[in-house]
Design a protein around this motif. Structure first.
Motif, PDB file in Angstrom:
ATOM      1  N   ARG A  67      41.616  42.553  42.950  1.00  0.00           N
ATOM      2  CA  ARG A  67      41.739  43.606  42.311  1.00  0.00           C
ATOM      3  C   ARG A  67      43.236  44.411  42.611  1.00  0.00           C
ATOM      4  O   ARG A  67      43.079  45.698  42.178  1.00  0.00           O
ATOM      5  N   ALA A  68      44.098  44.054  43.383  1.00  0.00           N
ATOM      6  CA  ALA A  68      45.134  44.714  43.695  1.00  0.00           C
ATOM      7  C   ALA A  68      46.394  44.340  42.979  1.00  0.00           C
ATOM      8  O   ALA A  68      46.702  42.948  43.150  1.00  0.00           O
ATOM      9  N   ALA A  69      47.054  45.074  42.421  1.00  0.00           N
ATOM     10  CA  ALA A  69      48.404  44.863  41.698  1.00  0.00           C
ATOM     11  C   ALA A  69      49.372  44.254  42.708  1.00  0.00           C
ATOM     12  O   ALA A  69      50.011  43.332  42.258  1.00  0.00           O
ATOM     13  N   PRO A  70      49.603  45.017  43.809  1.00  0.00           N
ATOM     14  CA  PRO A  70      50.679  44.328  44.522  1.00  0.00           C
ATOM     15  C   PRO A  70      50.599  42.981  45.237  1.00  0.00           C
ATOM     16  O   PRO A  70      51.307  42.166  45.139  1.00  0.00           O
ATOM     17  N   TYR A  71      49.227  42.893  45.505  1.00  0.00           N
ATOM     18  CA  TYR A  71      48.867  41.508  46.118  1.00  0.00           C
ATOM     19  C   TYR A  71      49.125  40.484  45.047  1.00  0.00           C
ATOM     20  O   TYR A  71      49.612  39.310  45.365  1.00  0.00           O
ATOM     21  N   GLY A  83      36.526  47.044  34.541  1.00  0.00           N
ATOM     22  CA  GLY A  83      37.762  46.634  34.118  1.00  0.00           C
ATOM     23  C   GLY A  83      38.676  47.683  34.531  1.00  0.00           C
ATOM     24  O   GLY A  83      38.494  48.440  35.310  1.00  0.00           O
ATOM     25  N   THR A  84      39.869  48.066  33.611  1.00  0.00           N
ATOM     26  CA  THR A  84      40.973  49.111  34.371  1.00  0.00           C
ATOM     27  C   THR A  84      41.571  49.728  33.239  1.00  0.00           C
ATOM     28  O   THR A  84      41.843  49.413  32.211  1.00  0.00           O
ATOM     29  N   MET A  85      42.053  51.185  33.409  1.00  0.00           N
ATOM     30  CA  MET A  85      42.953  51.864  32.818  1.00  0.00           C
ATOM     31  C   MET A  85      44.082  50.984  32.253  1.00  0.00           C
ATOM     32  O   MET A  85      44.823  51.260  31.377  1.00  0.00           O
ATOM     33  N   GLY A  86      44.448  50.325  33.480  1.00  0.00           N
ATOM     34  CA  GLY A  86      45.698  49.642  33.118  1.00  0.00           C
ATOM     35  C   GLY A  86      45.898  48.847  32.023  1.00  0.00           C
ATOM     36  O   GLY A  86      47.189  48.215  31.739  1.00  0.00           O
ATOM     37  N   VAL A  87      44.864  48.235  31.396  1.00  0.00           N
ATOM     38  CA  VAL A  87      45.047  47.466  30.033  1.00  0.00           C
ATOM     39  C   VAL A  87      45.765  48.178  29.124  1.00  0.00           C
ATOM     40  O   VAL A  87      46.242  47.611  28.114  1.00  0.00           O
ATOM     41  N   TYR A 119      47.742  41.153  37.897  1.00  0.00           N
ATOM     42  CA  TYR A 119      46.410  41.717  38.062  1.00  0.00           C
ATOM     43  C   TYR A 119      45.936  42.220  36.896  1.00  0.00           C
ATOM     44  O   TYR A 119      44.791  41.996  36.280  1.00  0.00           O
ATOM     45  N   HIS A 120      46.535  43.132  36.344  1.00  0.00           N
ATOM     46  CA  HIS A 120      46.155  43.986  35.085  1.00  0.00           C
ATOM     47  C   HIS A 120      46.074  42.989  33.677  1.00  0.00           C
ATOM     48  O   HIS A 120      45.382  43.290  33.108  1.00  0.00           O
ATOM     49  N   MET A 121      46.878  41.999  33.956  1.00  0.00           N
ATOM     50  CA  MET A 121      47.065  41.025  33.015  1.00  0.00           C
ATOM     51  C   MET A 121      45.835  40.152  32.723  1.00  0.00           C
ATOM     52  O   MET A 121      45.072  39.961  31.770  1.00  0.00           O
ATOM     53  N   GLY A 167      45.830  49.525  49.559  1.00  0.00           N
ATOM     54  CA  GLY A 167      45.724  50.858  49.493  1.00  0.00           C
ATOM     55  C   GLY A 167      46.246  51.261  48.279  1.00  0.00           C
ATOM     56  O   GLY A 167      47.316  51.068  47.721  1.00  0.00           O
ATOM     57  N   THR A 168      45.175  52.354  47.466  1.00  0.00           N
ATOM     58  CA  THR A 168      45.788  52.938  46.214  1.00  0.00           C
ATOM     59  C   THR A 168      46.414  54.187  46.502  1.00  0.00           C
ATOM     60  O   THR A 168      46.075  55.049  47.599  1.00  0.00           O
ATOM     61  N   VAL A 169      47.059  54.943  45.586  1.00  0.00           N
ATOM     62  CA  VAL A 169      47.967  55.794  45.958  1.00  0.00           C
ATOM     63  C   VAL A 169      47.421  57.217  46.723  1.00  0.00           C
ATOM     64  O   VAL A 169      47.969  57.552  47.707  1.00  0.00           O
ATOM     65  N   ASN A 185      44.548  57.756  48.133  1.00  0.00           N
ATOM     66  CA  ASN A 185      43.966  57.314  49.617  1.00  0.00           C
ATOM     67  C   ASN A 185      45.201  57.211  50.635  1.00  0.00           C
ATOM     68  O   ASN A 185      44.873  57.290  51.960  1.00  0.00           O
ATOM     69  N   ARG A 186      46.129  56.403  50.143  1.00  0.00           N
ATOM     70  CA  ARG A 186      47.222  56.191  50.859  1.00  0.00           C
ATOM     71  C   ARG A 186      47.768  57.401  51.393  1.00  0.00           C
ATOM     72  O   ARG A 186      48.111  57.516  52.577  1.00  0.00           O
ATOM     73  N   PHE A 187      48.267  58.331  50.482  1.00  0.00           N
ATOM     74  CA  PHE A 187      48.836  59.432  50.866  1.00  0.00           C
ATOM     75  C   PHE A 187      47.836  60.226  51.642  1.00  0.00           C
ATOM     76  O   PHE A 187      48.508  61.124  52.876  1.00  0.00           O
ATOM     77  N   LEU A 188      46.673  60.099  51.843  1.00  0.00           N
ATOM     78  CA  LEU A 188      45.792  60.885  52.646  1.00  0.00           C
ATOM     79  C   LEU A 188      45.822  60.398  53.933  1.00  0.00           C
ATOM     80  O   LEU A 188      45.889  61.314  54.891  1.00  0.00           O
ATOM     81  N   LEU A 220      54.977  60.653  53.018  1.00  0.00           N
ATOM     82  CA  LEU A 220      54.341  60.125  51.833  1.00  0.00           C
ATOM     83  C   LEU A 220      55.180  59.075  51.028  1.00  0.00           C
ATOM     84  O   LEU A 220      56.160  59.706  50.703  1.00  0.00           O
ATOM     85  N   THR A 221      54.908  58.139  50.966  1.00  0.00           N
ATOM     86  CA  THR A 221      55.568  56.991  50.341  1.00  0.00           C
ATOM     87  C   THR A 221      55.575  57.014  48.576  1.00  0.00           C
ATOM     88  O   THR A 221      54.731  56.371  47.834  1.00  0.00           O
ATOM     89  N   VAL A 222      56.183  58.087  48.202  1.00  0.00           N
ATOM     90  CA  VAL A 222      56.076  58.051  46.691  1.00  0.00           C
ATOM     91  C   VAL A 222      57.318  57.059  46.093  1.00  0.00           C
ATOM     92  O   VAL A 222      58.348  56.791  46.515  1.00  0.00           O
ATOM     93  N   THR A 279      52.275  59.123  35.860  1.00  0.00           N
ATOM     94  CA  THR A 279      50.987  59.707  35.641  1.00  0.00           C
ATOM     95  C   THR A 279      49.889  58.654  35.583  1.00  0.00           C
ATOM     96  O   THR A 279      50.057  57.648  34.787  1.00  0.00           O
ATOM     97  N   ARG A 280      48.792  58.987  36.236  1.00  0.00           N
ATOM     98  CA  ARG A 280      47.988  57.847  36.385  1.00  0.00           C
ATOM     99  C   ARG A 280      46.252  58.682  36.249  1.00  0.00           C
ATOM    100  O   ARG A 280      46.355  59.818  36.469  1.00  0.00           O
ATOM    101  N   ALA A 281      45.324  57.842  35.836  1.00  0.00           N
ATOM    102  CA  ALA A 281      44.015  58.310  35.551  1.00  0.00           C
ATOM    103  C   ALA A 281      43.269  58.235  36.915  1.00  0.00           C
ATOM    104  O   ALA A 281      43.397  57.355  37.900  1.00  0.00           O
TER     105      ALA A 281
END
Ligand SMILES: O=c1ccn([C@@H]2O[C@H](COP(=O)(O)OP(=O)(O)O[C@H]3O[C@H](CS(=O)(=O)O)[C@@H](O)[C@H](O)[C@H]3O)[C@@H](O)[C@H]2O)c(=O)[nH]1
Length: 406
Positions: A101-105, A144-148, A189-191, A244-246, A248-251, A260-262, A269-271
């Protein structure tokens, strides 16, 4: 109901299994434990100390008297074993989380791309194929994902799965129809989740399978009512640059005083949805299955949208942590707007948990509690979307631009 939770050892699978067991359902977790192997491959671990799945289910039984059964099956590879299990157990519903489920991976290397496509597409297809072969009418709920939908800035609200379109017929008449919203994935991943959508559409049309697809946003938080019941029921919490998702990572970054890694200017903008709402939505979907031969039921499983830099600024103000504006390792729009319809879950009674400082602080507290487990070297996100981006962000052999903040 007898419910199979495919991928029930994962970040959402585990709290979902507990939530549905608590609600009185008979839960069977099917998992190949790949998420634990990937931790080993990457040399990282969940921020929170996680026990084995067998130990977790033992503790749940000791706490509640309820049993959660575990079966070590790989959906993508063990087709015959899966088919036999389904034929014998005949679950009423199957919740399918069993995907990478990880896009970067998924973008790390050609090997990771192959793995993600092979694993995700085969897992979904094996499940659908087996159900048809043994004539089982279990309701499938897929995460699924909003990313579709992608993040193009057309300014219109994203509907729940289907887009109404008017086409001019050859007769000159206007013909209205609803089509699956055009896919526009932003990572391998999103694909795979877009490919899943086509598999679902085909099997619903051809074989009358009852399928619900949940297009979920980015999950934040870690606890649900059930995971809080005992320290050994704790959920996993990923902070590393791949999983890590954005938010939770910032926290966790705020908790350990790591800038904070922007990515870029943080205009993405994300859901978002809290993990407690995520498990509630899955239960709502479970209780509202589509009819046989209906089209795939699609829900947008999110409760609010936020811009990445707004989240960073909020957490920075709350914690005093500075913000690091980093070169973006991803190929994505630097700025986008996002409006999403989520009327269906609201009409079924979802009462959203919104991002509040109190809740954020609760997570920072968890992060502080386990901060000693953080390997700061694993915080930067270094998986690049293209070879050009990889060259740019690795211009400095030390990976200066991404690692200088540690
Ligand atoms: O340290 C970070 C990490 C991420 N981002 C940015 O934040 C956004 C979201 O990244 P993410 O890693 O939180 O989310 P994403 O890769 O999209 O994937 C996650 O969220 C998806 C829902 S959605 O994003 O498609 O709505 C789920 O499907 C995935 O399983 C889950 O890993 C991206 O623009 C990314 O560049 C940063 O600025 N800094």
């Amino acid at each position: 109901m007898k419910i199979a939770v495919m991928g029930g050892d994962g970040f959402i699978g585990w709290p979902t299994s507990l939530h549905l067991s608590d609600a009185g359902h008979e839960i069977h977790i099917i998992d190949n434990l790949s998420r634990r192997w990937i931790d080993t491959e990457l040399g990282v671990q969940s921020l929170t100390p996680m026990d084995s799945i067998q130990e977790r289910t033992r503790i749940w039984h000791a706490e509640t008297g309820r049993r959660i059964h575990f079966h070590l099956i790989d959906l993508a590879k063990d087709y015959e074993i899966l088919k036999k299990w389904l034929a014998e157990e005949k679950p009423d519903a199957i919740i399918h989380f069993a995907e990478q489920r990880a896009a970067p991976y998924s973008m790390k290397s050609d090997r990771h791309k192959n793995y993600t496509v092979d694993n995700n597409v085969s897992a979904t297809h094996n499940l659908l194929n087996a159900l048809v072969e043994i004539g089982l009418d279990s309701h499938i709920i897929h995460l699924g994902t909003m990313g579709v939908y992608g993040y193009s800035t057309v300014g219109a609200a994203i509907p729940e799965g289907y887009l109404p379109v008017d086409i001019e017929a050859t007769t000159g008449e206007k013909v209205s129809q609803e089509i699956l919203y055009p896919s526009n994935p932003g990572s391998i991943y999103h694909m795979t989740k877009c490919l899943d959508q086509l598999l679902f559409a085909f099997y619903a049309k051809n074989d009358g399978l009852r399928i619900t697809d949940l297009h979920q946003g980015i999950v934040w938080g870690t606890h649900t009512e059930q995971t809080k019941r005992h320290p050994q029921l704790i959920n996993r919490f990923d902070y590393d640059g791949d999983y890590g998702t954005v938010l939770n990572r910032f926290l966790i970054q705020a908790a350990i005083g790591y800038p904070l890694t922007v990515h870029g200017v943080g205009g993405q903008t994300r859901a978002f949805i809290h993990i407690q709402d995520s498990v509630r939505c899955i239960e709502l979907a479970l209780n509202n299955p589509p009819e046989k031969n209906a089209r795939v039921e699609i829900f947008n499983q999110m409760t609010e949208t936020h811009r990445v830099r707004d989240l960073a600024k909020m957490i920075s103000e709350m914690s005093g942590t500075e913000i690091a504006w980093l070169p973006n390792p991803r190929k994505e729009a630097p700025e986008n707007d996002l409006i999403v319809k989520n009327d269906k879950f609201l009409s079924l009674g979802l009462n959203p948990t919104t991002l509040k400082e109190g809740l954020l602080e609760e997570i920072v507290d968890i992060a502080k509690k386990y901060a000693y487990r953080v390997d700061r070297k694993r915080v930067p996100a270094v998986s690049a979307w293209t070879k050009d981006i990889a060259t740019k962000i690795n211009r400095d052999p030390e990976g200066k631009s991404l690692k200088s903040v540690s």
